[in-house]
Design a protein around this motif. Structure first.
Motif, PDB file in Angstrom:
ATOM      1  N   GLN A 293      21.854 -17.465  15.203  1.00 43.56           N
ATOM      2  CA  GLN A 293      22.277 -18.856  15.292  1.00 43.56           C
ATOM      3  C   GLN A 293      21.691 -19.468  16.556  1.00 43.56           C
ATOM      4  O   GLN A 293      21.952 -19.003  17.669  1.00 43.56           O
ATOM      5  N   ASP A 295      21.308 -22.645  19.072  1.00 45.90           N
ATOM      6  CA  ASP A 295      21.947 -23.892  19.494  1.00 45.90           C
ATOM      7  C   ASP A 295      20.878 -24.856  19.983  1.00 45.90           C
ATOM      8  O   ASP A 295      20.563 -24.916  21.177  1.00 45.90           O
ATOM      9  N   SER A 296      20.278 -25.571  19.047  1.00 43.99           N
ATOM     10  CA  SER A 296      19.201 -26.492  19.403  1.00 43.99           C
ATOM     11  C   SER A 296      19.152 -27.649  18.421  1.00 43.99           C
ATOM     12  O   SER A 296      19.423 -27.483  17.231  1.00 43.99           O
ATOM     13  N   THR A 297      18.807 -28.824  18.949  1.00 41.07           N
ATOM     14  CA  THR A 297      18.556 -29.985  18.094  1.00 41.07           C
ATOM     15  C   THR A 297      17.062 -30.258  17.957  1.00 41.07           C
ATOM     16  O   THR A 297      16.663 -31.169  17.232  1.00 41.07           O
ATOM     17  N   SER A 301      15.092 -21.796  13.930  1.00 40.69           N
ATOM     18  CA  SER A 301      15.085 -20.358  14.189  1.00 40.69           C
ATOM     19  C   SER A 301      13.709 -19.729  14.005  1.00 40.69           C
ATOM     20  O   SER A 301      13.416 -18.686  14.581  1.00 40.69           O
ATOM     21  N   LYS A 329      19.641 -18.472  25.202  1.00 40.67           N
ATOM     22  CA  LYS A 329      20.926 -19.119  25.486  1.00 40.67           C
ATOM     23  C   LYS A 329      20.672 -20.521  26.032  1.00 40.67           C
ATOM     24  O   LYS A 329      19.991 -20.690  27.051  1.00 40.67           O
ATOM     25  N   LEU A 330      21.219 -21.518  25.353  1.00 43.03           N
ATOM     26  CA  LEU A 330      21.034 -22.901  25.795  1.00 43.03           C
ATOM     27  C   LEU A 330      21.720 -23.119  27.146  1.00 43.03           C
ATOM     28  O   LEU A 330      22.930 -22.899  27.282  1.00 43.03           O
ATOM     29  N   ARG A 333      20.686 -29.480  27.886  1.00 46.21           N
ATOM     30  CA  ARG A 333      20.132 -30.457  26.955  1.00 46.21           C
ATOM     31  C   ARG A 333      20.270 -31.819  27.614  1.00 46.21           C
ATOM     32  O   ARG A 333      21.390 -32.246  27.927  1.00 46.21           O
ATOM     33  N   ARG A 336      22.724 -34.347  26.381  1.00 46.80           N
ATOM     34  CA  ARG A 336      24.127 -33.923  26.463  1.00 46.80           C
ATOM     35  C   ARG A 336      24.609 -33.798  27.892  1.00 46.80           C
ATOM     36  O   ARG A 336      25.727 -34.206  28.231  1.00 46.80           O
ATOM     37  N   GLU A 459      15.319 -29.510  26.131  1.00 41.65           N
ATOM     38  CA  GLU A 459      16.285 -28.415  26.240  1.00 41.65           C
ATOM     39  C   GLU A 459      15.676 -27.267  27.038  1.00 41.65           C
ATOM     40  O   GLU A 459      14.461 -27.052  27.017  1.00 41.65           O
TER      41      GLU A 459
END
Length: 466
Positions: A293, A295-297, A301, A329-330, A333, A336, A459
């Protein structure tokens, strides 16, 4: 000692293969101007290949002047030599072959019933030829579907398509996909796609297959009957209850003339009547089975195996999603956490190796870089030979990727409180982005990053060795 003797034995058989002493088999491999005569020994072929064992026992082959004659126009001389070398001495080298040739080799060894190679070559394709497998997903899926023994490759292709359906559905060849294959895909509960997109792609496939316009107002009775028959096997596979009411009204209900009327009634009732539950015996909502999974906009993957391969300098031999040696690991961003350098440093400083990705405004272009060192506020250039910049001219299409490792290792990464991710010629100076002409733009080899540009969002990920 046994390994030494096995090596000697392998070397002796390799000499026999190369010198052709006492051969009694002539194989004509290839066709046209590419035909080549290859010599072999029937006893060795029989021991190592079920195909040849059956051929000699059932007298499939022609015999002339005491020698067996085989004609294999569908296998090139180069690939047949690779196969024979394996038959004689157990050695095979695949890394110098291009993806299409590896697939042809797999098909050839399957025909010759060399089972150990079938498994080995499938594993090689999955581990080292992921880009090739994604270039023509329709053709490769259909090729693999025709061979029952390619189970590992079949499962891999289906899993990859279900994780990243756009690889298949966005390809130009998608509408040529055979109906049984499309049916198998639409049966999957892990197809990672909105149901309305699945429905629209099904319609696109159907109309293209029958050379019809996607305009119900222009259809006659014959057209309607044709489409009904074409869609009949697929309608039960669409999870219509997972389609939002607005999409259902504008993108499904307009085709009510080709859908079963009881189906239309049930869906209208579900969407209009309060607290109405779906009918029983329906397939479940699709749930993507994603092992990783992200965590990115900005990225998906399928970018991660490529980044991991670049980090480990694996050249053309890429990792695949089944084995990724890093977690991403984010940390930050900009949209955000705050689009300013203080926010960048607050989230990213002293976290070790990081990779950052930025989306250029008003385009699909993604740029970024890998810093194997810490970010900090020291106002110094840092030295490393392992950093790189990259550029995806179309961010969703990994085949548009370009990457360059640092040339000027003493100018690899710049850190300062007023600077975001700055590497070589690429500057983020108080969030003003540019690619400067210092040192003839050669701190990293050029890969098409614009001179001046605005960043819509970016990011930063911490790269953690598993």
């Amino acid at each position: 000692m046994s390994s030494k003797f096995l090596t000697e034995l392998s070397n002796d058989y390799e000499k026999l293969f190369e010198t052709e002493v006492g051969y009694d088999v002539i194989i004509y491999a290839g066709e046209g101007q590419n035909v080549r005569e290859i010599h072999a020994h029937s006893n060795i072929l029989c021991i190592r290949s079920q195909y040849f064992r059956s051929a000699f026992s059932n007298e499939w082959s022609e015999k002339k002047d005491g020698k067996f004659i085989f004609k294999k126009p569908n296998i090139s001389p180069q690939l047949f030599n690779i196969i024979l070398r394996f038959i004689y001495c157990g050695n095979i080298e695949l890394k110098n072959l291009q993806g299409p040739d590896v697939l042809k080799l797999l098909i050839a060894v399957d025909e010759l019933n060399i089972h150990s190679l079938v498994s080995h070559i499938q594993e090689f394709l999955i581990d080292h030829q992921t880009e090739f497998l994604q270039q023509n997903p329709t053709g490769i899926l259909e090729t693999v579907y025709q061979h029952e023994t390619f189970t590992d490759l079949w499962n891999y292709c289906l899993e990859e398509i279900c994780k990243e359906p756009k690889v298949l559905f966005s390809s130009e060849e998608y509408t040529n996909l055979k109906a049984p294959l499309l049916e198998l895909l639409l049966k999957r509960d892990d197809l990672n796609m909105d149901e309305i997109e699945i429905w629209e792609n099904l319609l696109k496939w159907c109309f293209t297959q029958h050379n019809m316009e996607n305009d119900p107002s222009k259809w006659n009775k014959e057209d309607i009957t044709k489409i009904e028959r074409a869609l009949f096997r697929f309608i039960p596979l669409i999870r219509f209850y997972d389609i939002k009411p607005t999409d259902f009204f504008y993108k499904v209900y307009c085709y009510k003339g080709i859908l079963p009327q009881d189906l239309i009634h049930d869906f209208l009732e579900f969407h209009i009547v309060p607290n109405m539950k779906p009918k029983d015996n329906l397939p479940p909502s699709r749930k993507p089975n994603l092992k990783y999974q992200l965590d990115s906009t900005l990225i998906e993957s399928n970018h991660i195996p490529i980044f991991s391969s670049w980090i480990d300098k694996k050249d053309s031999s890429h990792y695949n999603k089944k084995y990724i040696p890093y977690d991403f690991k984010l940390l930050y961003r900009s949209s955000r956490d705050g689009n300013d350098t203080d926010s960048f440093h607050r989230n990213c400083d002293n976290k070790g190796a990081t990779i950052w990705i930025a989306k250029i405004k008003n385009s699909e272009q993604l740029i970024g870089g890998y810093n194997p060192l810490d970010w900090d506020v020291s106002y110094t250039w840092k030295t490393t030979a392992d950093s790189f910049l990259f550029n995806f001219t179309n961010g969703n299409n990994i085949l548009t990727a370009k990457m360059s490792y640092v040339n000027s290792t003493n100018l690899a990464v710049f850190c300062g409180s007023g600077y975001g991710p700055t590497m070589g010629n690429l500057y983020c100076d108080y969030n003003n982005w540019s690619y400067n002409n210092y040192d003839n733009e050669n701190r990293y080899p050029k890969i098409g990053i614009p001179t001046n540009f605005e960043v819509e969002d970016y990011e930063v990920f911490q790269v953690i060795k598993k």
